[in-house]
Design an enzyme around this catalytic site. Structure first.
Site, PDB file in Angstrom:
ATOM      1  N   ARG A   1     -51.764  20.902  73.272  1.00 37.82           N
ATOM      2  CA  ARG A   1     -51.246  22.231  72.944  1.00 37.82           C
ATOM      3  C   ARG A   1     -49.793  22.016  72.534  1.00 37.82           C
ATOM      4  O   ARG A   1     -49.521  21.870  71.361  1.00 37.82           O
ATOM      5  CB  ARG A   1     -51.404  23.151  74.179  1.00 37.82           C
TER       6      ARG A   1
ATOM      7  N   TYR B   1     -69.937  56.425  82.258  1.00 40.62           N
ATOM      8  CA  TYR B   1     -70.180  56.238  80.821  1.00 40.62           C
ATOM      9  C   TYR B   1     -71.378  55.343  80.573  1.00 40.62           C
ATOM     10  O   TYR B   1     -71.539  54.305  81.230  1.00 40.62           O
ATOM     11  CB  TYR B   1     -68.963  55.597  80.157  1.00 40.62           C
TER      12      TYR B   1
ATOM     13  N   MET C   1     -61.058  54.459  82.173  1.00 41.61           N
ATOM     14  CA  MET C   1     -59.617  54.239  82.008  1.00 41.61           C
ATOM     15  C   MET C   1     -58.844  54.576  83.299  1.00 41.61           C
ATOM     16  O   MET C   1     -57.932  53.846  83.685  1.00 41.61           O
ATOM     17  CB  MET C   1     -59.091  55.089  80.849  1.00 41.61           C
TER      18      MET C   1
ATOM     19  N   LYS D   1     -42.905  33.822  84.470  1.00 38.78           N
ATOM     20  CA  LYS D   1     -43.319  34.380  83.175  1.00 38.78           C
ATOM     21  C   LYS D   1     -44.279  35.550  83.371  1.00 38.78           C
ATOM     22  O   LYS D   1     -44.844  35.727  84.459  1.00 38.78           O
ATOM     23  CB  LYS D   1     -43.975  33.281  82.340  1.00 38.78           C
TER      24      LYS D   1
HETATM   25  C1  LIG Z   1     -47.365  28.641  83.718  1.00 29.87           C
HETATM   26  C2  LIG Z   1     -46.955  27.238  83.813  1.00 29.87           C
HETATM   27  C3  LIG Z   1     -47.066  26.541  85.028  1.00 29.87           C
HETATM   28  C4  LIG Z   1     -47.642  27.160  86.276  1.00 29.87           C
HETATM   29  O1  LIG Z   1     -49.043  27.126  86.256  1.00 29.87           O
HETATM   30  P1  LIG Z   1     -49.878  27.651  87.520  1.00 29.87           P
HETATM   31  O2  LIG Z   1     -51.252  27.214  87.241  1.00 29.87           O
HETATM   32  O3  LIG Z   1     -49.729  29.142  87.511  1.00 29.87           O
HETATM   33  O4  LIG Z   1     -49.259  27.029  88.708  1.00 29.87           O
HETATM   34  C5  LIG Z   1     -46.593  25.249  85.070  1.00 29.87           C
HETATM   35  N1  LIG Z   1     -46.068  24.652  83.975  1.00 29.87           N
HETATM   36  C6  LIG Z   1     -45.972  25.287  82.786  1.00 29.87           C
HETATM   37  C7  LIG Z   1     -45.406  24.583  81.623  1.00 29.87           C
HETATM   38  C8  LIG Z   1     -46.417  26.594  82.669  1.00 29.87           C
HETATM   39  O5  LIG Z   1     -46.313  27.207  81.495  1.00 29.87           O
END
Ligand SMILES: *Cc1c(COP(=O)(O)O)cnc(C)c1O
Length: 363
Positions: free
Chosen positions: A133, A258, A306, A35
């Site tokens: 969640r 800055y 930037m 992702k």
């Molecule tokens: C992103 C994610 C992981 C991986 O988590 P890490 O801490 O990066 O290993 C595992 N399970 C789910 C459902 C996730 O969304």
């Protein structure tokens, strides 16, 4: 001269980290998380490279998954939050995507799906064991599971999963509680299970079950930092680098950048590096954040702009325009930079912007 901010992607480090996952979890299958553009490393690059060595890939958004399919990636692909609207189901089926189901809305959409889609969907059912969640309430699991099994569109082998909130906290009792609740829910059910993210792969072997889900550790980041686990030597997959575009002698009392937030106490030389928050370098990195100039650690001074950052090279420095600068990677732990910016390495990696050149290296 190499003035452009570049992220080197070391594919051999990726192989090494995946091998380490498999060494820690020899009996399990691996769902590699791709992702957010593979945590900033380039989803397609990583997907192509791990093809055949990971058992499945996970992404968060349907667009990420479709982009991989359209580029020819055939590995099983899981949408970690499933679908957000029933209107996505035809696309999911068309692209042969697997889905996490975590709520009643999704279940009803599957129940309402036309019977022409027999066995079209592979489902990972998510239970909420304490993260609060995504996921169904533990007590709803038996009926939810039965209803899913009764859906004509859903394939036989449903995988049951949950997510850990605190796997990176070795002293916390949250993880043992989540594992216990997960075990309670699953009972002796005849299905595969998955719970472990990177932290749990490294620190909680009792959470490994049949599938592990490594994300950040594949990219060489230690989620337990500053704690390390014996025998677990991850290798950073990304080296973020740029170069010096100016070296400016300044006098004691001169301020830099800055807001004039930094004032030199003595005469020194300021190095200007071609990288800034426009590339994803964190604007909140504080004075003193380490930067490697020609392999030598020097402190960031003044605000991150930037397009540039400024470092204190020291009065005697012989560094010159064009010299090599590493912001994090092989020789400078991203975890240390993240700490100095009051964030986590995950965020730094995801924040790399499109103007950073990606250089994929086999070493
Ligand atoms: C992103 C994610 C992981 C991986 O988590 P890490 O801490 O990066 O290993 C595992 N399970 C789910 C459902 C996730 O969304």
């Amino acid at each position: 001269m190499q003035a452009i901010a570049t992220a080197d992607i070391h594919l051999n480090a990726l192989d090494h980290n995946l091998a380490l996952v498999k060494h820690l979890t020899p009996e399990t299958k691996v769902l590699a998380l791709l992702k957010a553009n593979a945590y900033g490393h380039g989803a397609l690059t990583v997907a192509r490279h791990l093809n055949g060595s990971a058992d499945a890939y996970g992404v968060a958004r349907i667009d990420e998954a479709i982009a991989l399919r359209e580029a020819g990636i055939n590995t099983p692909l899981v949408l970690m939050e499933g679908f957000f609207s029933a209107t996505e189901l035809p696309l999911i089926i068309e692209h042969n995507l697997q889905i996490v189901v975590h709520c009643e809305y999704q279940l009803q959409a599957l129940e309402a799906l036309s019977s022409e889609h027999i066995n079209a969907l592979k489902v990972w059912l998510k239970i909420d064991t304490g993260m609060h969640r995504l996921g169904i309430e533990p007590e709803l699991f038996p009926t939810f599971y039965q209803r899913l099994k009764a859906c004509q569109s859903v394939q036989e082998n449903i995988i049951v999963i949950s997510h850990l909130s605190s796997s990176d906290e070795l002293q916390s009792d949250v993880t043992p509680q989540q594992i216990a609740l997960f075990n309670d829910c699953c009972g002796s059910g005849d299905f595969e299970r998955s719970l472990a993210n990177s932290g749990a792969i490294m620190a909680w072997p009792e959470s490994h079950y049949q599938w592990v889900r490594p994300g950040v550790m594949l990219y060489g980041v230690n989620p337990l930092y500053p704690v390390s686990i014996d025998g677990v030597q991850l290798r950073p997959v990304m080296t973020l680098r740029s170069s010096l575009i100016a070296v400016k002698p300044i006098h004691a009392g001169d301020s830099v950048g800055y807001g004039a937030t930094y004032t030199a106490r003595e005469d020194t030389k300021i190095g200007v590096v071609a990288i800034g928050y426009g590339d994803g370098y964190p604007r909140h990195a504080k004075a003193g954040t380490p930067v490697l100039v020609n392999g030598r650690k020097v402190p960031l001074v003044g605000r991150v702009s930037m397009d540039m950052i400024t470092v204190d090279l020291g009065a005697d420095s012989e560094a010159k325009i064009g010299d090599y600068v590493e912001l994090w990677g092989k020789n400078l732990a991203i975890e240390e930079v993240a700490e100095n910016a009051e964030t986590i390495a995950y965020e730094l990696l995801c924040n790399i912007t499109a103007r950073v050149k990606i250089d994929v290296l086999s070493n």
